[in-house]
Write an enzyme that holds these catalytic residues in place. Sequence first.
Site, PDB file in Angstrom:
ATOM      1  CE  LYS A  40      -0.336  -0.292   5.041  1.00 25.80           C
ATOM      2  NZ  LYS A  40      -1.139  -0.843   6.160  1.00 25.80           N
ATOM      3  NE  ARG A 133      -6.470   0.344  10.978  1.00 20.10           N
ATOM      4  CZ  ARG A 133      -5.264   0.146  10.458  1.00 20.10           C
ATOM      5  NH1 ARG A 133      -4.365   1.119  10.432  1.00 20.10           N
ATOM      6  NH2 ARG A 133      -4.910  -1.043   9.981  1.00 20.10           N
ATOM      7  CE1 TYR A 252      11.349  32.271   3.908  1.00 23.25           C
ATOM      8  CE2 TYR A 252      11.705  29.902   3.730  1.00 23.25           C
ATOM      9  CZ  TYR A 252      11.399  31.121   3.143  1.00 23.25           C
ATOM     10  OH  TYR A 252      11.131  31.190   1.812  1.00 23.25           O
ATOM     11  CG  MET A 300       8.660  23.961  -0.683  1.00 20.69           C
ATOM     12  SD  MET A 300       7.661  24.969  -1.789  1.00 20.69           S
ATOM     13  CE  MET A 300       6.531  25.739  -0.637  1.00 20.69           C
TER      14      MET A 300
HETATM   15  C1  LIG Z   1      -0.350  -1.736   6.943  1.00 20.83           C
HETATM   16  C2  LIG Z   1      -0.896  -3.056   7.362  1.00 20.83           C
HETATM   17  C3  LIG Z   1      -0.078  -4.176   7.491  1.00 20.83           C
HETATM   18  C4  LIG Z   1       1.435  -4.099   7.423  1.00 20.83           C
HETATM   19  O1  LIG Z   1       1.913  -3.627   8.649  1.00 20.83           O
HETATM   20  P1  LIG Z   1       3.492  -3.418   8.959  1.00 20.83           P
HETATM   21  O2  LIG Z   1       3.529  -2.955  10.358  1.00 20.83           O
HETATM   22  O3  LIG Z   1       3.955  -2.373   8.009  1.00 20.83           O
HETATM   23  O4  LIG Z   1       4.140  -4.726   8.720  1.00 20.83           O
HETATM   24  C5  LIG Z   1      -0.669  -5.411   7.738  1.00 20.83           C
HETATM   25  N1  LIG Z   1      -2.017  -5.502   7.886  1.00 20.83           N
HETATM   26  C6  LIG Z   1      -2.840  -4.438   7.807  1.00 20.83           C
HETATM   27  C7  LIG Z   1      -4.293  -4.608   8.020  1.00 20.83           C
HETATM   28  C8  LIG Z   1      -2.305  -3.169   7.560  1.00 20.83           C
HETATM   29  O5  LIG Z   1      -3.120  -2.102   7.516  1.00 20.83           O
END
Ligand SMILES: *Cc1c(COP(=O)(O)O)cnc(C)c1O
Length: 357
Positions: A40, A133, A252, A300
């Site tokens: 992801k 979540r 800055y 930046m």
């Molecule tokens: C992002 C995620 C993972 C991977 O987690 P890591 O800590 O990066 O290994 C696995 N399962 C779910 C549901 C996630 O959202």
Amino acid sequence: MSDYPKPLSTLTIDLDAVAWNWLSLKKMLKAGADCAAVVKADAYGLGASKVALALYAQGCRHFFVAHFSEALDVRGVLAPDACIYLLNGPYGAKPDDFAQHGFIPVLNSMGDMDYWQDTGLPCVLHLDTGMNRLGLGADDAVDDAVLKKLDLRYVMSHLACADEPAHELNALQLQRFQKRIAALGKACRYSFANSSGIFLGQDYHFDLARPGCALYGINPVPHLKNPMKNPVKLEATIVQVRDGKAGETVGYGAGYKIALPTKCATVSLGYADGYLRSLTGKGVVFIQGKACPVIGRVSMDSIVADVTHLEHVPTGTYAEIIGDNQSADDVAAQAGTIGYEILTSLGARYKRKYLGS
Ligand SMILES: *Cc1c(COP(=O)(O)O)cnc(C)c1O
């Protein structure tokens, strides 16, 4: 002029190191368990299609993304036998589109289950066991008729504190997961561990582990020496070296006051490149292998490093931001965040180089 044919900043990703990380995690798994790859957010900033292709070549067949658009990126490079799962659910496209590309959504709620039940398409069911979540809660009364209709590939849950092995929630989540999957009463395969979860032991492995961060060199066991290889090297060019006089200020807000004559090297990366502004007064870069503190506010497009202690720093010299001298986790510690955020913030203005498979 001869210094300038090279790009202002270069991000080098070693795909062999990513592959090595995946294989070493896979080797840790109990017999019969498979290892997926979480790619992801563009493989945590490293480039999802490159990473997915490299891991497919090592035998990886399960890939997790969050969004439909990310799934399309990965699908474009993988053979049809690669399974692509969408963690954020059956959204962003119609079920027909999921079917067309062979994408498998993770169903995160009773509503998702209702929505998917008559599609006849594969899915993963997510049970919440403590993250609060995503996923079905303990009080969600699953309808057996709906469950029966679903083509369930995996039932999964996600650990909240796996990077803290002593945390009591780990064992509690495991217990809850075991109880809940038994109560479902439908034979299935199961997925539970993220990167850190793999290190909690075989009870946590089930049928499919879902590592993300460890593939990209983030330490999954922060209390121990990092067992993973670092695949990320980020370098940016020094575009000016100036003599700062005592009493003057840098950057800055005139936020840094020069006490003694200081050689100031301006490095061509800033917060627009993911060098977080919170690194102001905290960041360190490595020039000629030596640590150089970042002085003044992060801008930046540039930062200024104190190179007074270095003999001769020509413009065009590379400053190492992430690499052999410091990891993404180290930069994260300076910024007061986690390695995940440093990697996923990596900017679009770098020249990207891929090494290995
Ligand atoms: C992002 C995620 C993972 C991977 O987690 P890591 O800590 O990066 O290994 C696995 N399962 C779910 C549901 C996630 O959202």
